[in-house]
Design an enzyme around this catalytic site. Structure first.
Site, mmCIF file in Angstrom:
data_model
loop_
_atom_site.group_PDB
_atom_site.id
_atom_site.type_symbol
_atom_site.label_atom_id
_atom_site.label_comp_id
_atom_site.label_asym_id
_atom_site.label_seq_id
_atom_site.Cartn_x
_atom_site.Cartn_y
_atom_site.Cartn_z
ATOM 1 N N ASN A 87 0.832 -1.209 0.000
ATOM 2 C CA ASN A 87 0.000 0.000 0.000
ATOM 3 C C ASN A 87 0.869 1.263 0.000
ATOM 4 O O ASN A 87 1.855 1.334 0.733
ATOM 5 C CB ASN A 87 -0.899 0.013 1.240
ATOM 6 C CG ASN A 87 -1.809 -1.202 1.299
ATOM 7 O OD1 ASN A 87 -2.276 -1.679 0.269
ATOM 8 N ND2 ASN A 87 -2.052 -1.723 2.493
ATOM 9 N N HIS A 100 6.712 -1.394 2.928
ATOM 10 C CA HIS A 100 6.642 -2.811 3.321
ATOM 11 C C HIS A 100 5.742 -3.552 2.351
ATOM 12 O O HIS A 100 4.850 -2.963 1.751
ATOM 13 C CB HIS A 100 6.143 -2.968 4.759
ATOM 14 C CG HIS A 100 4.853 -2.261 5.031
ATOM 15 N ND1 HIS A 100 4.794 -0.900 5.266
ATOM 16 C CD2 HIS A 100 3.591 -2.702 5.064
ATOM 17 C CE1 HIS A 100 3.536 -0.554 5.445
ATOM 18 N NE2 HIS A 100 2.776 -1.622 5.323
ATOM 19 N N HIS A 102 3.174 -6.850 1.988
ATOM 20 C CA HIS A 102 2.397 -7.865 2.711
ATOM 21 C C HIS A 102 2.399 -9.172 1.924
ATOM 22 O O HIS A 102 2.201 -9.166 0.700
ATOM 23 C CB HIS A 102 0.926 -7.448 2.821
ATOM 24 C CG HIS A 102 0.681 -6.215 3.626
ATOM 25 N ND1 HIS A 102 0.255 -6.259 4.939
ATOM 26 C CD2 HIS A 102 0.776 -4.901 3.318
ATOM 27 C CE1 HIS A 102 0.089 -5.017 5.381
ATOM 28 N NE2 HIS A 102 0.403 -4.172 4.422
HETATM 29 P P1 5GP Z 1 -0.181 -0.917 5.898
HETATM 30 O O1 5GP Z 1 -1.622 -0.677 6.282
HETATM 31 O O2 5GP Z 1 0.665 0.297 6.176
HETATM 32 O O3 5GP Z 1 -0.008 -1.456 4.518
HETATM 33 O O4 5GP Z 1 0.291 -2.096 6.834
HETATM 34 C C1 5GP Z 1 0.850 -1.919 8.095
HETATM 35 C C2 5GP Z 1 0.862 -3.284 8.745
HETATM 36 O O5 5GP Z 1 1.808 -3.251 9.786
HETATM 37 C C3 5GP Z 1 -0.480 -3.681 9.367
HETATM 38 O O6 5GP Z 1 -0.887 -4.929 8.834
HETATM 39 C C4 5GP Z 1 -0.185 -3.744 10.852
HETATM 40 O O7 5GP Z 1 -0.877 -4.771 11.500
HETATM 41 C C5 5GP Z 1 1.319 -3.991 10.878
HETATM 42 N N1 5GP Z 1 2.005 -3.459 12.051
HETATM 43 C C6 5GP Z 1 1.877 -2.203 12.550
HETATM 44 N N2 5GP Z 1 2.674 -2.054 13.628
HETATM 45 C C7 5GP Z 1 3.329 -3.239 13.789
HETATM 46 C C8 5GP Z 1 4.287 -3.692 14.749
HETATM 47 O O8 5GP Z 1 4.703 -2.991 15.667
HETATM 48 N N3 5GP Z 1 4.742 -4.972 14.594
HETATM 49 C C9 5GP Z 1 4.292 -5.786 13.591
HETATM 50 N N4 5GP Z 1 4.802 -7.024 13.543
HETATM 51 N N5 5GP Z 1 3.385 -5.386 12.678
HETATM 52 C C10 5GP Z 1 2.907 -4.129 12.788
#
Ligand code: 5GP
Ligand code: ZN
Length: 141
Positions: A87, A100, A102
């Site tokens: 994203n 990052h 997924h």
């Molecule tokens: P985004 O919405 O930015 O694509 O994804 C962020 C992801 O990071 C989410 O799925 C969320 O659960 C994960 N996430 C956020 N903070 C942490 C953390 O401190 N540790 C881990 N392992 N995952 C995290």
């Protein structure tokens, strides 16, 4: 490393995480709020906000690693499928502003929601848009 970036800290070992892989460029961790069992995140150790400022050399390695992680999750968890997504910006669902990727195992009948309603267009509109974007893409280094 960017100040106050949680993924910079996690990727570089400053904050502990459930790490499944690490090399000089990346750390791969399990998501703290997984969409499904085995939901993994590929974090570059270097900070990039998102795909727009991603270094091409590191970017080219991300998908190679994603393929390996996907293969490993498939074999170990015996999942029925895998989504790989990434994203960029809030409008697209980005919540952590450190690039990052997924990798989400999918299981038949699981409750994960991901997708869109197929839209409508026509060949003329597609051709005009393709030309416009294609010209722009020629300018991108
Ligand atoms: P985004 O919405 O930015 O694509 O994804 C962020 C992801 O990071 C989410 O799925 C969320 O659960 C994960 N996430 C956020 N903070 C942490 C953390 O401190 N540790 C881990 N392992 N995952 C995290
Ligand atoms: Zn960062």
């Amino acid at each position: 490393m960017k100040e106050d970036c949680i993924f910079c800290k996690i990727a570089n070992g400053g904050i502990p995480s459930a790490t499944i892989y690490e090399d000089r460029y990346f750390r791969v961790i399990l998501d703290i709020s997984p969409a499904n069992m085995g939901h993994a995140l590929i974090l570059p150790k270097e900070h990039f906000d998102n795909v727009y400022d991603m270094d091409p050399e590191i970017g080219s390695k991300v998908f190679v690693l994603a393929g390996k992680v996907a293969q490993c999750l498939k074999e170990e968890l015996q999942c029925d499928g895998i989504n790989i997504l990434q994203n960029n910006e809030e409008a697209a669902g980005q919540t952590v502003f450190h690039f990052h990727m997924h990798i989400i195992p999918r299981y038949e009948g699981d409750a994960v929601q991901m997708g869109w309603q197929p839209g409508k267009t026509d060949q003329e509109s597609l051709a005009a848009l393709a030309e416009r974007i294609g010209e722009k893409l020629q300018e991108v280094e």
